[in-house]
Design a protein around this motif. Structure first.
Motif, PDB file in Angstrom:
ATOM      1  N   GLU A  43       0.857  -1.190   0.000  1.00  0.00           N
ATOM      2  CA  GLU A  43       0.000   0.000   0.000  1.00  0.00           C
ATOM      3  C   GLU A  43       0.893   1.239   0.000  1.00  0.00           C
ATOM      4  N   LYS A  44       0.273   2.383  -0.218  1.00  0.00           N
ATOM      5  CA  LYS A  44       0.980   3.666  -0.142  1.00  0.00           C
ATOM      6  C   LYS A  44       2.037   3.851  -1.227  1.00  0.00           C
ATOM      7  N   VAL A  45       1.968   3.049  -2.255  1.00  0.00           N
ATOM      8  CA  VAL A  45       2.824   3.313  -3.411  1.00  0.00           C
ATOM      9  C   VAL A  45       1.895   3.845  -4.486  1.00  0.00           C
ATOM     10  N   SER A  46       2.271   4.984  -5.092  1.00  0.00           N
ATOM     11  CA  SER A  46       1.379   5.578  -6.088  1.00  0.00           C
ATOM     12  C   SER A  46       1.355   4.743  -7.363  1.00  0.00           C
ATOM     13  N   ILE A  47       0.185   4.207  -7.660  1.00  0.00           N
ATOM     14  CA  ILE A  47       0.047   3.393  -8.871  1.00  0.00           C
ATOM     15  C   ILE A  47       0.181   4.268 -10.115  1.00  0.00           C
ATOM     16  N   ALA A  48      -0.360   5.482 -10.037  1.00  0.00           N
ATOM     17  CA  ALA A  48      -0.293   6.370 -11.201  1.00  0.00           C
ATOM     18  C   ALA A  48       1.152   6.692 -11.558  1.00  0.00           C
ATOM     19  N   LYS A  49       1.907   7.106 -10.553  1.00  0.00           N
ATOM     20  CA  LYS A  49       3.303   7.489 -10.833  1.00  0.00           C
ATOM     21  C   LYS A  49       4.105   6.313 -11.361  1.00  0.00           C
ATOM     22  N   THR A  50       3.962   5.173 -10.700  1.00  0.00           N
ATOM     23  CA  THR A  50       4.771   4.043 -11.135  1.00  0.00           C
ATOM     24  C   THR A  50       4.388   3.621 -12.560  1.00  0.00           C
ATOM     25  N   ALA A  51       3.093   3.632 -12.871  1.00  0.00           N
ATOM     26  CA  ALA A  51       2.683   3.233 -14.224  1.00  0.00           C
ATOM     27  C   ALA A  51       3.282   4.174 -15.266  1.00  0.00           C
ATOM     28  N   ILE A  52       3.314   5.453 -14.943  1.00  0.00           N
ATOM     29  CA  ILE A  52       3.874   6.406 -15.908  1.00  0.00           C
ATOM     30  C   ILE A  52       5.376   6.179 -16.075  1.00  0.00           C
ATOM     31  N   ILE A  53       6.063   5.982 -14.963  1.00  0.00           N
ATOM     32  CA  ILE A  53       7.515   5.751 -15.040  1.00  0.00           C
ATOM     33  C   ILE A  53       7.815   4.499 -15.883  1.00  0.00           C
ATOM     34  N   VAL A  54       7.104   3.431 -15.585  1.00  0.00           N
ATOM     35  CA  VAL A  54       7.359   2.174 -16.308  1.00  0.00           C
ATOM     36  C   VAL A  54       7.091   2.358 -17.807  1.00  0.00           C
ATOM     37  N   SER A  55       6.003   3.036 -18.136  1.00  0.00           N
ATOM     38  CA  SER A  55       5.667   3.209 -19.550  1.00  0.00           C
ATOM     39  C   SER A  55       6.692   4.079 -20.274  1.00  0.00           C
ATOM     40  N   ILE A  56       7.163   5.102 -19.585  1.00  0.00           N
ATOM     41  CA  ILE A  56       8.168   5.958 -20.232  1.00  0.00           C
ATOM     42  C   ILE A  56       9.449   5.162 -20.479  1.00  0.00           C
ATOM     43  N   MET A  57       9.883   4.421 -19.481  1.00  0.00           N
ATOM     44  CA  MET A  57      11.114   3.658 -19.677  1.00  0.00           C
ATOM     45  C   MET A  57      10.967   2.664 -20.822  1.00  0.00           C
TER      46      MET A  57
END
Ligand code: PFF
Length: 464
Positions: A257-271
């Motif tokens: 919990e407490k990990v931002s799903i939005a941020k991580t999804a964006i980071i992964v997609s950009i990479m």
């Protein structure tokens, strides 16, 4: 106690968890970045005329891919179970039909089929490590290198050997569980792959026809864009981000919990996108400088890069490293294809993780034989050639087409409908741990309307 069950007991008392946000990002990036970026993206871009295709692909990543990745990770984290059970649990909790679990079945079936041929292609990369290391490419002409590739494909025994070895590698990691296997491997490998790709782009700038390669990728010529190219671009956005196959749901189920799903999804997609574009920039300049056909299909990477390795100083070393890393990239993806099935067998059937990994892996290996033989003894078997849209497609082509262009978008579409319509907006927002702000509204609109409509339009066009 086995590593896997120890993993299970850490942190939550029963369930394995990623040790940090970073670990999840690396694992999800490891899943996303794979053969899809380095092998598939360049060759389908070549087959579909370049720039305009790339533009549609980028659009699909932004408008469809990222929102669906968020939805899938959220489903996994809220359900804290395999895709099948997570869908059932969330549906019943929301007072909806338990039949939503069939979406879970479908995504696991897709992962099953994809891994069967993914492993065969990863086997090509494995065999290329040997060619590169032994100096086979040194000074070789485009014909010689093309010949090496075709004789590899013509030899079922060799393909089978490498396919088997790669499946074995996949099974071993999944059998060891989330932390013991997956996390450790991806931390080192992803950065190394990135650096090596930059070296290859450097070479392409120095020795390839960079201007032409660049223009091919980034100057859109819409006259070359067919509706089937749009379907391919959309399907590939799903494939490359590991969507519609349960991978992101399964990985999300281990996300604290407490990990931002939005941020991580964006980071992964950009990479993921950066790696694909770098691969394109490394490959097309070499393709054009050496008169290779951009549209030459699945062999493109295996024919263009060895040429570069054969000519550049230190090529044997760089070539060996490159194919090793390609195998690692494929490996960190293949484990995420096997994981959802194993997670389900473990939780639902009470099967020990090791046995589940072996049983699942061996079944997938068996299906892989179809792809192995498609390149040689069954290369003339084109069972659906009576339909215009499947004309000339081998069994391998059909499996690829069925999954990437149909099952994945369908899985993604259903995940979007589930999150956008079957669950309440409040529960979804809480599960994502988002405020009721602009960002949430944009995402929600994309998932509710834009994604389903876009996927449906592309489908209907292609059927019609
Ligand atoms: N995303 C991986 C690639 O681009 O190579 C392939 C893949 C991995 C697809 C895991 C689906 C998946 F669940």
């Amino acid at each position: 106690m086995s590593t896997a069950s120890k993993d299970q007991n850490e942190q939550t008392g029963q369930r394995a968890m990623w040790s940090s946000r970073m670990a999840f990002i690396l694992a999800a990036t490891g899943s996303a970045v794979g053969l899809g970026n380095i092998w598939k993206f360049p060759y389908i871009t070549g087959e579909n005329g370049g720039g305009a295709f790339v533009l549609v692909y980028l659009l699909c990543i932004a408008v469809i891919g990222i929102p669906i990745m968020m939805a899938e990770v959220m489903i996994g984290r809220s359900g804290r179970k395999s895709p099948i059970s997570a869908m059932r649990i969330l549906a019943t909790r929301a007072g909806r039909s338990a039949n939503w679990q069939w979406v879970g079945w479908m995504v696991i079936a897709s992962a099953f089929i994809i891994l069967s041929f993914y492993s065969v292609i990863a086997g090509w990369a494995l065999s290329y490590i040997g060619y590169a290391a032994s100096g086979t490419f040194a000074g070789a002409s485009a014909e010689t290198i093309g010949g090496i590739f075709s004789s590899l494909l013509a030899d079922p025994a060799t393909l089978l050997l490498w396919h088997s070895l790669f499946m074995l590698l996949t099974i071993v990691v999944v059998a060891r569980g989330v932390r013991g296997g997956l996390e450790r491997a991806v931390t080192l490998l992803m950065p190394a792959l990135f650096v090596l790709l930059l070296v290859m782009v450097g070479y392409a700038v120095a020795a390839g026809d960079f201007a032409r390669g660049f223009a091919f990728l980034f100057r859109p010529d819409f006259s070359k864009l067919t509706t089937s190219a749009v379907l391919t671009a959309m399907g590939h956005a799903f494939f490359t981000l590991s969507l519609g196959m349960g991978a992101m749901m399964a990985y999300g189920s281990y996300l604290p919990e407490k990990v931002s799903i939005a941020k991580t999804a964006i980071i992964v997609s950009i990479m993921d996108t950066v790696v694909a574009l770098l691969a394109g920039l490394a490959i097309f300049p070499i393709v054009f400088a050496n008169g290779i056909e951009a549209s030459s299909g699945p062999g493109l990477v295996f024919q263009s890069l060895p040429l570069a390795f054969g000519q550049m100083p230190g090529g044997a070393l760089f070539g060996t490293l490159f194919f090793i890393l390609l195998v690692f990239a494929a490996w960190s993806s293949s484990i995420s294809l096997l994981e959802p099935l194993v997670e389900w067998l473990e939780e639902h059937r009470g099967i020990d993780r090791k046995i589940a990994a072996i049983g699942g892996g061996v079944s997938i290996w068996l299906l892989g034989l179809v792809s192995v033989f498609s390149f040689n003894i069954w290369s003339d078997v084109k069972p659906l050639s009576m339909f215009k849209m499947f004309e000339g497609k081998t069994m391998f082509d059909l499996l690829d087409y069925l999954t990437a262009n149909i099952m994945l978008p369908l899985g993604g579409l259903l995940a979007a409908l589930f999150v956008g319509w079957a669950l309440s907006s409040k529960s979804v927002r809480e599960a994502l741990e988002m405020e009721d702000n602009m960002q949430f509204k944009v995402w929600y609109t994309l998932v509710r309307y834009v994604t389903p409509v876009a996927v449906l339009i592309v489908f209907i066009y292609n059927l019609g």
